[in-house]
Design a protein around this motif. Structure first.
Motif, short mmCIF file in Angstrom:
data_model
loop_
_atom_site.label_atom_id
_atom_site.label_comp_id
_atom_site.label_asym_id
_atom_site.label_seq_id
_atom_site.Cartn_x
_atom_site.Cartn_y
_atom_site.Cartn_z
N TYR A 221 -1.97 0.96 -8.58
CA TYR A 221 -2.36 1.63 -7.34
C TYR A 221 -3.74 2.24 -7.58
N ILE A 222 -4.78 1.69 -6.96
CA ILE A 222 -6.13 2.20 -7.11
C ILE A 222 -6.30 3.38 -6.17
N ALA A 223 -6.49 4.54 -6.75
CA ALA A 223 -6.53 5.78 -5.99
C ALA A 223 -7.90 6.44 -6.08
N GLU A 224 -8.13 7.39 -5.17
CA GLU A 224 -9.34 8.20 -5.19
C GLU A 224 -8.96 9.64 -5.49
N THR A 225 -9.95 10.39 -5.94
CA THR A 225 -9.67 11.76 -6.38
C THR A 225 -9.18 12.65 -5.26
N ASP A 226 -9.59 12.37 -4.02
CA ASP A 226 -9.20 13.24 -2.90
C ASP A 226 -7.99 12.70 -2.15
N HIS A 227 -7.12 12.01 -2.85
CA HIS A 227 -5.83 11.57 -2.31
C HIS A 227 -4.75 12.59 -2.71
N ILE A 228 -3.99 13.03 -1.75
CA ILE A 228 -2.81 13.84 -2.02
C ILE A 228 -1.58 13.06 -1.56
N MET A 229 -0.66 12.84 -2.47
CA MET A 229 0.54 12.09 -2.13
C MET A 229 1.49 13.00 -1.37
N MET A 230 1.90 12.55 -0.18
CA MET A 230 2.81 13.34 0.66
C MET A 230 4.25 12.89 0.49
N HIS A 231 4.43 11.65 0.06
CA HIS A 231 5.77 11.09 -0.15
C HIS A 231 5.70 10.09 -1.29
N PRO A 232 6.82 9.76 -1.92
CA PRO A 232 6.83 8.70 -2.92
C PRO A 232 6.32 7.40 -2.29
N LEU A 233 5.49 6.71 -3.01
CA LEU A 233 4.87 5.48 -2.49
C LEU A 233 5.69 4.26 -2.91
N PRO A 234 6.21 3.51 -1.95
CA PRO A 234 6.94 2.28 -2.29
C PRO A 234 5.95 1.14 -2.56
N ASN A 235 6.30 0.29 -3.48
CA ASN A 235 5.42 -0.85 -3.79
C ASN A 235 5.82 -2.05 -2.95
N LYS A 236 5.02 -2.34 -1.96
CA LYS A 236 5.27 -3.49 -1.10
C LYS A 236 4.35 -4.67 -1.42
N ALA A 237 3.57 -4.53 -2.46
CA ALA A 237 2.64 -5.59 -2.85
C ALA A 237 3.39 -6.72 -3.56
N GLU A 238 2.76 -7.87 -3.53
CA GLU A 238 3.26 -9.04 -4.27
C GLU A 238 2.08 -9.68 -4.98
N LEU A 239 2.36 -10.54 -5.94
CA LEU A 239 1.29 -11.30 -6.56
C LEU A 239 0.60 -12.14 -5.50
N GLY A 240 -0.70 -11.98 -5.34
CA GLY A 240 -1.45 -12.72 -4.33
C GLY A 240 -1.42 -12.07 -2.97
N SER A 241 -0.78 -10.90 -2.86
CA SER A 241 -0.67 -10.21 -1.57
C SER A 241 -0.64 -8.69 -1.77
N PRO A 242 -1.81 -8.07 -2.06
CA PRO A 242 -1.86 -6.61 -2.25
C PRO A 242 -1.59 -5.89 -0.94
N MET A 243 -1.29 -4.60 -1.05
CA MET A 243 -1.13 -3.77 0.14
C MET A 243 -2.36 -2.85 0.26
N ALA A 244 -2.88 -2.69 1.49
CA ALA A 244 -4.12 -1.94 1.69
C ALA A 244 -4.07 -1.16 3.00
N TYR A 245 -4.96 -0.19 3.11
CA TYR A 245 -5.10 0.62 4.32
C TYR A 245 -6.13 -0.01 5.25
N VAL A 246 -5.92 0.14 6.54
CA VAL A 246 -6.86 -0.37 7.54
C VAL A 246 -7.85 0.73 7.92
N PHE A 247 -9.13 0.49 7.66
CA PHE A 247 -10.18 1.45 8.02
C PHE A 247 -10.77 1.07 9.38
N GLY A 248 -10.57 1.95 10.36
CA GLY A 248 -11.02 1.65 11.71
C GLY A 248 -12.52 1.50 11.84
N TYR A 249 -13.28 2.11 10.92
CA TYR A 249 -14.75 2.04 11.01
C TYR A 249 -15.33 0.86 10.23
#
Length: 400
Positions: A221-249
């Protein structure tokens, strides 16, 4: 004289018996002398040879001793250098091992679908990011321990990847850390002071280290310093299919076509359509996929940052564009999660804040909260009478 005549024959008869022994005796004496001289010569020659052999033996022994001492000194120097060079790596490996031991581990009672992942928190050694790392690590441990999965949690490892001079920065005993080189001042001048370019640079270096090879989890899980975890993060990634956030900008559009084509000519004029609105963080990715994308991510980010037109168009998120274009270039399609994280601020909409406490896995405090005392929200990048912004603490820790 008659008597003399009588003596002569007698002498002739006696003389051989006298002279022959004398001659033989003289020869014997001469032979003995010669033999003695020969023996003396042989002795002296043997003595010389013995002395030479002894001298050679002493010289060889001395040379061997000198060589042995030299080798010993060289070996000690090598060992000392390796101790010095390896101290950081060994310390990091110990910390990494300790973190893994403390984290809940896999056991036979865990479901087969469980996919443990390791946090890779990219950072620099600045005070500004040190305190953020400590906050982030605290909340990661809090959510790991609160995971309903218990011992079967997927949150099992943590490494703070620091780009600085490659040396410890003082909090590595608290937060498991690895240290790599950051770009020099001359390089940063080439990037116009854009320090974020160190993120892909640090990852490229990290993949070559013993610390990376020691990570047992298949996912990161590639994280940044200003990330605060609010809940346990489930791993939904697969080999060849990472999970990512959608940036509207970051929505690619025809205006980006030319710039993207300069770094991805194989994509052609319509290549921008294959670029997803994602960045390198937050991302959960298989290690094999990270190894594939790391170099293209770095190289494309550098190419974009040093292209005046691209730099003007893409701005401060240009390193994120480097990752998204690299993903398109190598055909690594990401799963998109709009609610992976929330990036709230003083101008957050009601829809963004709806179900805030339960809806998101991460709280990304990248934006400032600026208000006037009457509750009026300030425009972006202006400081209000009430101000909550991480940038106020660039050189010092926040006041408790």
């Amino acid at each position: 004289h008659p008597s003399a005549m009588r003596v002569g024959p007698v002498l002739l008869l006696v003389l051989p018996f006298v002279l022959v022994p004398l001659v033989r005796w003289s020869w014997a004496v001469k032979d003995a002398a010669n033999a003695t001289a020969a023996k003396q010569s042989i002795f002296e020659s043997s003595l010389r040879n013995a002395r030479l052999a002894a001298a050679r033996a002493l010289d060889v022994k001395q040379q061997a001793s000198d060589s042995s001492n030299k080798l010993q000194r060289e070996l000690e120097a090598v060992v000392q250098k390796r101790r010095l060079d390896g101290a950081l790596a060994n310390n990091s490996l110990k910390l990494l091992g300790a973190a893994v031991r403390k984290a809940p581990q896999a056991n036979s009672g865990c479901p087969a679908s469980r996919k443990p992942f390791h946090v890779l928190l990219t950072a620099t050694g600045q005070v500004y990011q040190q305190w953020q790392c400590r906050v982030m690590y605290y909340h990661w441990k809090k959510q790991r321990d609160a995971d309903p999965a218990g011992a079967c949690t997927e949150m099992t490892g943590f490494t703070r990847l620091v780009a600085n001079n490659g040396e410890p920065d003082g909090i590595e005993k608290e937060v498991p850390s690895a240290f790599v080189k950051e770009y020099s001042g001359r390089d940063l001048n080439r990037f116009m002071g854009y320090r974020v370019i160190n993120r892909p640079y640090s990852v490229v270096q990290f993949l070559k280290t013993a610390q990376y090879k020691a990570i047992k989890e298949d996912f990161l899980y590639i994280a940044e310093t200003d990330h605060i975890m609010m809940h346990p993060l489930p791993n939904k990634a697969e080999l060849g299919s990472p999970m990512a956030y959608v940036f509207g900008y970051m929505g690619p559009n025809p205006n980006h076509a030319k710039v993207i084509e300069t770094v991805w000519p194989e994509g052609g004029p319509s290549g921008y359509r294959g670029v997803q609105p994602i960045g390198p963080s937050p991302v959960v990715i298989h290690k094999s996929d990270l190894e594939r994308i790391a170099h293209p991510w770095h190289d494309i980010a550098v190419s974009l940052k040093t292209n005046r037109e691209a730099d003007s168009m893409l701005g401060w998120v240009i390193e994120m564009w480097g990752y998204s274009v690299a993903a398109a270039k190598i055909g690594l399609r990401h799963q998109e999660f709009p609610d992976f994280q929330v990036e709230p601020g003083g101008l957050s909409t009601a829809s963004q804040l709806r179900n805030f406490e339960t809806r998101y896995w991460l709280f990304h405090y990248t934006y400032q909260f600026e208000y006037m005392l009457d509750g009026t929200a300030c425009r972006p990048w202006t400081i209000g009478e009430y101000s909550l912004d991480k940038r106020h603490f660039s050189d010092v820790y926040p006041v408790p």
